[in-house]
Design a protein around this motif. Sequence first.
Motif, PDB file in Angstrom:
ATOM      1  N   HIS A  49       1.685   5.811   7.634  1.00 55.71           N
ATOM      2  CA  HIS A  49       1.743   4.450   7.256  1.00 55.71           C
ATOM      3  C   HIS A  49       3.149   3.796   7.544  1.00 55.71           C
ATOM      4  O   HIS A  49       3.073   2.656   8.085  1.00 55.71           O
ATOM      5  CB  HIS A  49       1.233   4.540   5.670  1.00 55.71           C
ATOM      6  CG  HIS A  49       0.795   3.123   5.289  1.00 55.71           C
ATOM      7  ND1 HIS A  49      -0.436   2.644   5.561  1.00 55.71           N
ATOM      8  CD2 HIS A  49       1.655   2.022   4.684  1.00 55.71           C
ATOM      9  CE1 HIS A  49      -0.333   1.345   5.094  1.00 55.71           C
ATOM     10  NE2 HIS A  49       0.608   1.046   4.510  1.00 55.71           N
TER      11      HIS A  49
ATOM     12  N   ARG B 144       0.754  -1.152  -0.049  1.00 60.04           N
ATOM     13  CA  ARG B 144      -0.151  -0.012   0.195  1.00 60.04           C
ATOM     14  C   ARG B 144       0.797   1.327  -0.078  1.00 60.04           C
ATOM     15  O   ARG B 144       0.325   2.205  -0.438  1.00 60.04           O
ATOM     16  CB  ARG B 144      -1.012  -0.057   1.248  1.00 60.04           C
ATOM     17  CG  ARG B 144      -2.232  -0.520   0.718  1.00 60.04           C
ATOM     18  CD  ARG B 144      -3.199  -0.393   1.910  1.00 60.04           C
ATOM     19  NE  ARG B 144      -3.460   0.863   2.263  1.00 60.04           N
ATOM     20  CZ  ARG B 144      -4.065   1.406   3.316  1.00 60.04           C
ATOM     21  NH1 ARG B 144      -4.154   0.469   4.545  1.00 60.04           N
ATOM     22  NH2 ARG B 144      -3.964   2.944   3.574  1.00 60.04           N
ATOM     23  N   LEU B 145       2.172   1.049   0.554  1.00 66.25           N
ATOM     24  CA  LEU B 145       3.016   2.444   0.375  1.00 66.25           C
ATOM     25  C   LEU B 145       3.023   3.418  -0.646  1.00 66.25           C
ATOM     26  O   LEU B 145       2.876   4.261  -0.802  1.00 66.25           O
ATOM     27  CB  LEU B 145       4.484   1.923   1.067  1.00 66.25           C
ATOM     28  CG  LEU B 145       4.773   1.953   2.490  1.00 66.25           C
ATOM     29  CD1 LEU B 145       6.271   1.556   2.761  1.00 66.25           C
ATOM     30  CD2 LEU B 145       4.438   3.310   2.959  1.00 66.25           C
ATOM     31  N   SER B 146       3.266   2.352  -1.934  1.00 64.31           N
ATOM     32  CA  SER B 146       3.489   2.845  -3.055  1.00 64.31           C
ATOM     33  C   SER B 146       2.056   3.655  -3.627  1.00 64.31           C
ATOM     34  O   SER B 146       2.255   4.747  -4.406  1.00 64.31           O
ATOM     35  CB  SER B 146       3.695   1.925  -4.325  1.00 64.31           C
ATOM     36  OG  SER B 146       2.839   0.928  -4.185  1.00 64.31           O
ATOM     37  N   GLU B 147       0.981   3.470  -2.993  1.00 60.72           N
ATOM     38  CA  GLU B 147      -0.334   3.995  -3.622  1.00 60.72           C
ATOM     39  C   GLU B 147      -0.392   5.272  -2.579  1.00 60.72           C
ATOM     40  O   GLU B 147      -1.365   6.157  -3.279  1.00 60.72           O
ATOM     41  CB  GLU B 147      -1.373   2.997  -3.094  1.00 60.72           C
ATOM     42  CG  GLU B 147      -1.440   1.740  -3.803  1.00 60.72           C
ATOM     43  CD  GLU B 147      -2.203   0.503  -3.245  1.00 60.72           C
ATOM     44  OE1 GLU B 147      -3.136   1.006  -2.619  1.00 60.72           O
ATOM     45  OE2 GLU B 147      -2.205  -0.476  -3.687  1.00 60.72           O
ATOM     46  N   ILE B 148       0.347   5.512  -1.600  1.00 63.52           N
ATOM     47  CA  ILE B 148       0.027   6.764  -0.926  1.00 63.52           C
ATOM     48  C   ILE B 148       0.538   7.954  -1.494  1.00 63.52           C
ATOM     49  O   ILE B 148       1.601   7.986  -2.105  1.00 63.52           O
ATOM     50  CB  ILE B 148       0.457   6.665   0.703  1.00 63.52           C
ATOM     51  CG1 ILE B 148      -0.174   5.400   1.194  1.00 63.52           C
ATOM     52  CG2 ILE B 148       0.610   7.817   1.427  1.00 63.52           C
ATOM     53  CD1 ILE B 148       0.502   4.668   2.392  1.00 63.52           C
ATOM     54  N   LYS B 149      -0.404   9.032  -1.545  1.00 61.68           N
ATOM     55  CA  LYS B 149       0.071  10.302  -2.261  1.00 61.68           C
ATOM     56  C   LYS B 149       0.804  11.218  -1.457  1.00 61.68           C
ATOM     57  O   LYS B 149       1.696  11.660  -1.882  1.00 61.68           O
ATOM     58  CB  LYS B 149      -1.182  10.853  -2.838  1.00 61.68           C
ATOM     59  CG  LYS B 149      -2.236   9.821  -3.663  1.00 61.68           C
ATOM     60  CD  LYS B 149      -1.511   9.546  -5.083  1.00 61.68           C
ATOM     61  CE  LYS B 149      -2.471   8.701  -5.825  1.00 61.68           C
ATOM     62  NZ  LYS B 149      -1.852   7.296  -5.871  1.00 61.68           N
ATOM     63  N   THR B 150       0.134  11.660  -0.205  1.00 55.58           N
ATOM     64  CA  THR B 150       0.784  12.593   0.671  1.00 55.58           C
ATOM     65  C   THR B 150       1.909  12.274   1.478  1.00 55.58           C
ATOM     66  O   THR B 150       1.742  11.063   1.964  1.00 55.58           O
ATOM     67  CB  THR B 150      -0.315  13.534   1.434  1.00 55.58           C
ATOM     68  OG1 THR B 150      -0.815  12.344   2.552  1.00 55.58           O
ATOM     69  CG2 THR B 150      -1.483  13.561   0.470  1.00 55.58           C
ATOM     70  N   ASN B 151       2.701  13.181   1.637  1.00 53.19           N
ATOM     71  CA  ASN B 151       3.835  12.732   2.478  1.00 53.19           C
ATOM     72  C   ASN B 151       3.549  12.347   4.172  1.00 53.19           C
ATOM     73  O   ASN B 151       4.124  11.471   4.662  1.00 53.19           O
ATOM     74  CB  ASN B 151       4.915  14.115   2.624  1.00 53.19           C
ATOM     75  CG  ASN B 151       6.296  13.724   3.319  1.00 53.19           C
ATOM     76  OD1 ASN B 151       6.700  12.494   3.161  1.00 53.19           O
ATOM     77  ND2 ASN B 151       6.980  14.844   4.087  1.00 53.19           N
ATOM     78  N   LYS B 152       2.455  13.179   4.440  1.00 55.97           N
ATOM     79  CA  LYS B 152       2.034  13.051   6.143  1.00 55.97           C
ATOM     80  C   LYS B 152       1.340  11.767   6.037  1.00 55.97           C
ATOM     81  O   LYS B 152       1.636  10.863   7.165  1.00 55.97           O
ATOM     82  CB  LYS B 152       0.865  14.093   6.127  1.00 55.97           C
ATOM     83  CG  LYS B 152       0.689  14.285   7.582  1.00 55.97           C
ATOM     84  CD  LYS B 152      -0.286  15.354   8.026  1.00 55.97           C
ATOM     85  CE  LYS B 152      -1.030  15.191   9.395  1.00 55.97           C
ATOM     86  NZ  LYS B 152      -2.094  15.858   9.327  1.00 55.97           N
ATOM     87  N   GLU B 153       0.611  11.274   5.159  1.00 54.33           N
ATOM     88  CA  GLU B 153       0.052   9.799   5.105  1.00 54.33           C
ATOM     89  C   GLU B 153       1.208   8.928   5.209  1.00 54.33           C
ATOM     90  O   GLU B 153       0.930   7.837   5.652  1.00 54.33           O
ATOM     91  CB  GLU B 153      -0.932   9.799   3.924  1.00 54.33           C
ATOM     92  CG  GLU B 153      -2.315   9.520   4.083  1.00 54.33           C
ATOM     93  CD  GLU B 153      -3.306   9.543   2.878  1.00 54.33           C
ATOM     94  OE1 GLU B 153      -3.823   8.279   2.972  1.00 54.33           O
ATOM     95  OE2 GLU B 153      -3.274  10.308   2.024  1.00 54.33           O
ATOM     96  N   TYR B 154       2.018   9.242   4.111  1.00 53.40           N
ATOM     97  CA  TYR B 154       3.217   8.109   4.039  1.00 53.40           C
ATOM     98  C   TYR B 154       3.971   8.084   5.343  1.00 53.40           C
ATOM     99  O   TYR B 154       4.178   6.687   5.781  1.00 53.40           O
ATOM    100  CB  TYR B 154       4.114   8.710   2.828  1.00 53.40           C
ATOM    101  CG  TYR B 154       5.047   7.730   2.439  1.00 53.40           C
ATOM    102  CD1 TYR B 154       5.080   6.843   1.460  1.00 53.40           C
ATOM    103  CD2 TYR B 154       6.315   7.683   3.006  1.00 53.40           C
ATOM    104  CE1 TYR B 154       5.944   5.778   1.235  1.00 53.40           C
ATOM    105  CE2 TYR B 154       7.505   6.887   2.544  1.00 53.40           C
ATOM    106  CZ  TYR B 154       7.155   6.127   1.642  1.00 53.40           C
ATOM    107  OH  TYR B 154       8.147   5.139   1.515  1.00 53.40           O
TER     108      TYR B 154
END
Length: 258
Positions: A93, A80-90
């Motif tokens: 996660h 799922r890491l690769s699907e995350i868009k924002t840095n904060k969300e990344y």
Amino acid sequence: MNQHLSPLIELQKLDLRIVEIHDQRRKIPERLHSLEAPLREAQQIFQDNTASMDAVVKERRALERDVEAQDAHNDKMRARLSEIKTNKEYQAHLFELQMANKKKSEIEDKVLSCMEKIEQLQQTVQNAKEKVSIVEKTFLGEKQVLDELDRKLSLELEALESEQRERAARVERTLLDRYRKLKNARKDQALAAILSGMCSGCRLQIPPQLVAEVKRSQDLHTCPYCHRLLYWEEESKPENKTVPNSPSEGGLEVGESV
Ligand SMILES: [Zn+2]
């Protein structure tokens, strides 16, 4: 010796030995049971240790399944890491993934600790197993001795019972009936020798006149207290003859102990 009583005295010796053999044989199962106690104890310890080990093995398997599940979960998170868009969300996660990895390694530590425990328990189980086989060997040896004793006693009993029938057949009928009634009533012996002026059946002092009559006449006399048939025995004969009771002294010849 009273002529009427001497065949009965011989018969009584056989009867007493027969009772003694029955007693000895009756005690054998009880002795076996108590001799078996260390074996039962060792077997119990072995079973308990085996059960402990089985429980830890089961625990390890469950933990291994947990590791697999955690692994699958972590793989999904990584994907799922690769699907995350924002840095904060990344970052959030990633932190969760780190926590998940930590959890997995904690479970793996538990698996290792289980494996160590299993190794120790394997040794304990092995020791307990060896102990069982040592104790079992001892018990089987003792059992063999007792089985052999029982076999000898049963053979002796057979011989004695056949001799008992022969001797009983030679005793006059009414006298034999009287002897049997007395024997049943007294629960042991129907005849009693006079020893040191005492009835050997009830240990009470016999009046001197009766002692003299028993010594002299061929008539039948009974103890005034216990009613056993009295007979005269030479004073030199030892009183209170000991009766072998332990199996180690078993296997006696016919009449040897009476
Ligand atoms: Zn008496």
